[in-house]
Motif scaffolding. Structure first.
Motif, PDB file in Angstrom:
ATOM      1  N   VAL A 389       0.872  -1.179   0.000  1.00 12.13           N
ATOM      2  CA  VAL A 389       0.000   0.000   0.000  1.00 12.13           C
ATOM      3  C   VAL A 389       0.911   1.232   0.000  1.00 12.13           C
ATOM      4  O   VAL A 389       1.515   1.575   1.018  1.00 12.13           O
ATOM      5  CB  VAL A 389      -0.930  -0.012   1.238  1.00 12.13           C
ATOM      6  CG1 VAL A 389      -1.877   1.200   1.206  1.00 12.13           C
ATOM      7  CG2 VAL A 389      -1.724  -1.319   1.294  1.00 12.13           C
ATOM      8  N   GLY A 390       1.043   1.863  -1.169  1.00 11.63           N
ATOM      9  CA  GLY A 390       1.943   3.015  -1.306  1.00 11.63           C
ATOM     10  C   GLY A 390       1.162   4.283  -1.634  1.00 11.63           C
ATOM     11  O   GLY A 390       0.028   4.222  -2.134  1.00 11.63           O
ATOM     12  N   GLU A 391       1.820   5.437  -1.356  1.00 12.25           N
ATOM     13  CA  GLU A 391       1.129   6.724  -1.477  1.00 12.25           C
ATOM     14  C   GLU A 391       0.640   7.012  -2.906  1.00 12.25           C
ATOM     15  O   GLU A 391      -0.530   7.304  -3.123  1.00 12.25           O
ATOM     16  CB  GLU A 391       2.092   7.837  -1.056  1.00 12.25           C
ATOM     17  CG  GLU A 391       1.452   8.786  -0.113  1.00 12.25           C
ATOM     18  CD  GLU A 391       2.460   9.338   0.900  1.00 12.25           C
ATOM     19  OE1 GLU A 391       2.083  10.256   1.595  1.00 12.25           O
ATOM     20  OE2 GLU A 391       3.614   8.845   0.968  1.00 12.25           O
ATOM     21  N   GLU A 392       1.578   6.867  -3.854  1.00 12.26           N
ATOM     22  CA  GLU A 392       1.287   7.197  -5.253  1.00 12.26           C
ATOM     23  C   GLU A 392       0.079   6.423  -5.775  1.00 12.26           C
ATOM     24  O   GLU A 392      -0.877   6.979  -6.303  1.00 12.26           O
ATOM     25  CB  GLU A 392       2.506   6.801  -6.130  1.00 12.26           C
ATOM     26  CG  GLU A 392       3.636   7.797  -6.086  1.00 12.26           C
ATOM     27  CD  GLU A 392       3.158   9.180  -6.525  1.00 12.26           C
ATOM     28  OE1 GLU A 392       2.687   9.288  -7.668  1.00 12.26           O
ATOM     29  OE2 GLU A 392       3.239  10.115  -5.700  1.00 12.26           O
ATOM     30  N   LYS A 395      -3.495   7.084  -4.374  1.00  9.38           N
ATOM     31  CA  LYS A 395      -4.191   8.256  -4.938  1.00  9.38           C
ATOM     32  C   LYS A 395      -5.122   7.837  -6.074  1.00  9.38           C
ATOM     33  O   LYS A 395      -6.180   8.408  -6.283  1.00  9.38           O
ATOM     34  CB  LYS A 395      -3.168   9.261  -5.464  1.00  9.38           C
ATOM     35  CG  LYS A 395      -2.633  10.153  -4.353  1.00  9.38           C
ATOM     36  CD  LYS A 395      -1.741  11.238  -4.943  1.00  9.38           C
ATOM     37  CE  LYS A 395      -0.765  11.714  -3.885  1.00  9.38           C
ATOM     38  NZ  LYS A 395       0.554  12.011  -4.420  1.00  9.38           N
ATOM     39  N   ASP A 396      -4.702   6.765  -6.846  1.00  8.41           N
ATOM     40  CA  ASP A 396      -5.536   6.275  -7.952  1.00  8.41           C
ATOM     41  C   ASP A 396      -6.420   5.101  -7.535  1.00  8.41           C
ATOM     42  O   ASP A 396      -6.922   4.356  -8.393  1.00  8.41           O
ATOM     43  CB  ASP A 396      -4.651   5.768  -9.115  1.00  8.41           C
ATOM     44  CG  ASP A 396      -3.700   6.835  -9.589  1.00  8.41           C
ATOM     45  OD1 ASP A 396      -4.071   8.017  -9.485  1.00  8.41           O
ATOM     46  OD2 ASP A 396      -2.599   6.464 -10.057  1.00  8.41           O
ATOM     47  N   GLY A 397      -6.525   4.878  -6.222  1.00  8.58           N
ATOM     48  CA  GLY A 397      -7.333   3.730  -5.757  1.00  8.58           C
ATOM     49  C   GLY A 397      -6.682   2.400  -6.089  1.00  8.58           C
ATOM     50  O   GLY A 397      -7.357   1.397  -6.310  1.00  8.58           O
ATOM     51  N   THR A 412      -2.709  -2.723  -9.326  1.00 11.65           N
ATOM     52  CA  THR A 412      -4.065  -3.253  -9.474  1.00 11.65           C
ATOM     53  C   THR A 412      -5.040  -2.382  -8.701  1.00 11.65           C
ATOM     54  O   THR A 412      -4.710  -1.899  -7.612  1.00 11.65           O
ATOM     55  CB  THR A 412      -4.125  -4.699  -8.896  1.00 11.65           C
ATOM     56  OG1 THR A 412      -3.093  -5.458  -9.497  1.00 11.65           O
ATOM     57  CG2 THR A 412      -5.459  -5.354  -9.138  1.00 11.65           C
ATOM     58  N   LYS A 413      -6.229  -2.219  -9.234  1.00  9.00           N
ATOM     59  CA  LYS A 413      -7.284  -1.496  -8.514  1.00  9.00           C
ATOM     60  C   LYS A 413      -7.629  -2.289  -7.256  1.00  9.00           C
ATOM     61  O   LYS A 413      -7.688  -3.533  -7.289  1.00  9.00           O
ATOM     62  CB  LYS A 413      -8.535  -1.396  -9.404  1.00  9.00           C
ATOM     63  CG  LYS A 413      -8.504  -0.296 -10.432  1.00  9.00           C
ATOM     64  CD  LYS A 413      -9.935   0.277 -10.571  1.00  9.00           C
ATOM     65  CE  LYS A 413      -9.941   1.703 -11.022  1.00  9.00           C
ATOM     66  NZ  LYS A 413      -9.466   1.954 -12.349  1.00  9.00           N
ATOM     67  N   ILE A 414      -7.909  -1.576  -6.147  1.00  9.13           N
ATOM     68  CA  ILE A 414      -8.193  -2.270  -4.874  1.00  9.13           C
ATOM     69  C   ILE A 414      -9.334  -3.278  -5.062  1.00  9.13           C
ATOM     70  O   ILE A 414      -9.257  -4.402  -4.572  1.00  9.13           O
ATOM     71  CB  ILE A 414      -8.515  -1.237  -3.764  1.00  9.13           C
ATOM     72  CG1 ILE A 414      -7.234  -0.461  -3.428  1.00  9.13           C
ATOM     73  CG2 ILE A 414      -9.047  -1.922  -2.499  1.00  9.13           C
ATOM     74  CD1 ILE A 414      -7.410   0.740  -2.537  1.00  9.13           C
TER      75      ILE A 414
END
Ligand code: AMP
Length: 422
Positions: A389-392, A395-397, A412-414
């Motif tokens: 789980v990284g910051e960048e 931001k894009d989910g 990958t999208k969550i």
């Protein structure tokens, strides 16, 4: 101060527990496929319940104590007596037969060795209320079928008949108590002690010889003829019932067994058919199953209720599978490790881990480790996927998923983690 386990007890680690649970499951399924339903009884019972009809051997090895109110209690050494108590208390008025099984720990103060513990597990069935030979045949077949389903390659089934002895001893003038003592000695196969005990009963020389010959009778069905010859002056109705049971057993599908009139079982409540199963590779503690037909319910105030049953020593089955080199499924590993990187994203990581857990097993790094250390942990524990789980990405989910085997990484999208970790 460091503590150790009490002597004769064991700890089971997750890998071992996974194997035990797997084998337990197979046993339960076979029992249930014959219509037996599981019960659970207390770990301790009133001392008297256990001592009323158990054999000397069990009485000598009891864990017993007084509670704070002075009640005399005992840890259960086996489950037939507790099951019969439960039957009399709860099930007496239900239609017969009652078909019950249990899977529980038992306690005996014995000298610990390989395959012999002070706490061990028994898996057993009791078929209550039928005196028919098909019931005896069913339980013996069920025991054999269980070992078959477990894939145990080599086992020996010995079947005897205590009723034949009891009738003979009764006609030789020996009362029930004397019969029980003799059964206990025959069970231990102690020839000298048997001679002494027989001499004390005042049994005639001829009858003593007949008894000794009978005990040594073992083999295929043809030994029934020999037994008939030996017992022709004492009545052979018990032998006829035995032959009928064996005939039905073969109809069930079990043909590979040995008739052995030397099987007496160490418990006082057996009345007729008795059987034992041994796995030779286990060495000294090779007996994995014992059972037969008994009358216990009357002694517990329930009226005459013919019953039969058996108990497997579960720990010995586990040992036998291990010796045989049987591959057993080990614990399903954690599938995913979620690592917040940086650790300030812990709360997001917790929420993502909760979502993943709806589909598969998932751990979160609980040590506040840096990414590379947490990755090492995943490697050492053979966790196949890491979710970073990284910051960048957040931001894009999105998160980064790393396949630990191939080293491949992908964003990958969550909501799509589920598909990515299979
Ligand atoms: P029993 O009630 O003595 O006939 O025991 C039934 C089965 O439980 C035996 O055939 C053994 O496989 C198992 N068993 C009995 N005592 C022990 C023990 N102390 N440790 C492990 N297994 C045992």
């Amino acid at each position: 101060m460091q503590f150790t386990r009490p002597r004769g007890t064991r700890d089971f680690l997750p890998e071992e527990m996974a194997k035990r649970r797997y084998v337990e499951d197979v046993i339960r399924k076979v029992f249930e496929s014959f219509g037996y339903g599981e019960i659970q009884t207390p770990t301790f019972e009133k001392l008297e319940l256990i001592t009323t009809k158990s054999g000397e051997d069990i009485r000598n090895h009891l864990y017993h104590f007084e509670d704070k109110s002075g009640r005399k209690l005992a840890l259960r050494p086996e489950l037939s007596a507790p099951t019969m108590r439960l039957y009399v208390n709860e099930l007496r008025i239900r239609p017969k037969p009652r078909k019950i099984y249990y899977f529980e720990n038992c306690f005996r103060y014995e000298r610990p060795q390989a395959g012999r513990y002070r706490e061990f597990w028994q898996a057993g069935v009791e078929l209550i209320g039928s005196d028919k030979p098909e019931s005896d045949a069913e339980i013996i077949y069920l025991a054999a079928q269980t070992l078959q389903e477990l894939g145990i390659k080599e086992y020996e089934i010995n079947i005897g008949h205590i009723g034949v002895f009891r009738k003979f001893l009764e006609k030789s003038g020996i009362k029930e108590e004397g019969q029980n003592t003799l059964m206990g000695i025959i069970d231990k196969a102690d020839k000298e002690a048997l001679q002494d005990a027989l001499n004390q009963t005042g049994i005639s020389k001829e009858n003593k010889e007949t008894l000794l010959k009978l005990i040594n009778l073992t083999g295929t069905k043809k030994v029934l003829k020999e037994a008939e010859e030996l017992l022709k002056d004492f009545g052979t109705e018990e032998l006829k019932k035995f032959a009928e049971t064996l005939d039905l057993l073969e109809t069930f599908g079990l043909k590979d067994y040995t008739i052995n009139f030397g099987i007496a079982r160490g418990l006082d409540y057996y009345t007729s058919t008795v059987f034992e199963i041994a796995i030779p590779t286990l060495g000294a503690q090779k007996q994995v199953c014992g059972g037969g037909r008994y009358e216990l319910i009357q002694a517990f105030g329930g009226g005459q209720t013919p019953s039969c049953g058996f108990a497997f020593g579960f720990d010995r089955i586990m040992l036998a599978l291990e010796i045989q080199g049987q591959k057993l499924p080990t614990k399903e590993k954690t599938k995913v490790l979620v690592i917040p990187a940086p650790k300030e994203l812990l709360k997001d990581a917790i929420k993502i881990a909760n979502k993943i857990r709806q589909h598969t097993s998932c751990e979160i790094d609980l040590m506040g480790r840096k990414l590379d250390k947490a990755m090492n942990y995943a490697n050492n524990e053979n966790i196949p996927y890491v979710v970073i789980v990284g910051e960048e990405e957040l931001k894009d989910g999105k998160v980064v998923i790393k396949n630990m085997k191939t080293g491949e990484q992908q964003k990958t999208k969550i909501g799509e983690i589920k598909n990515a970790v299979g």
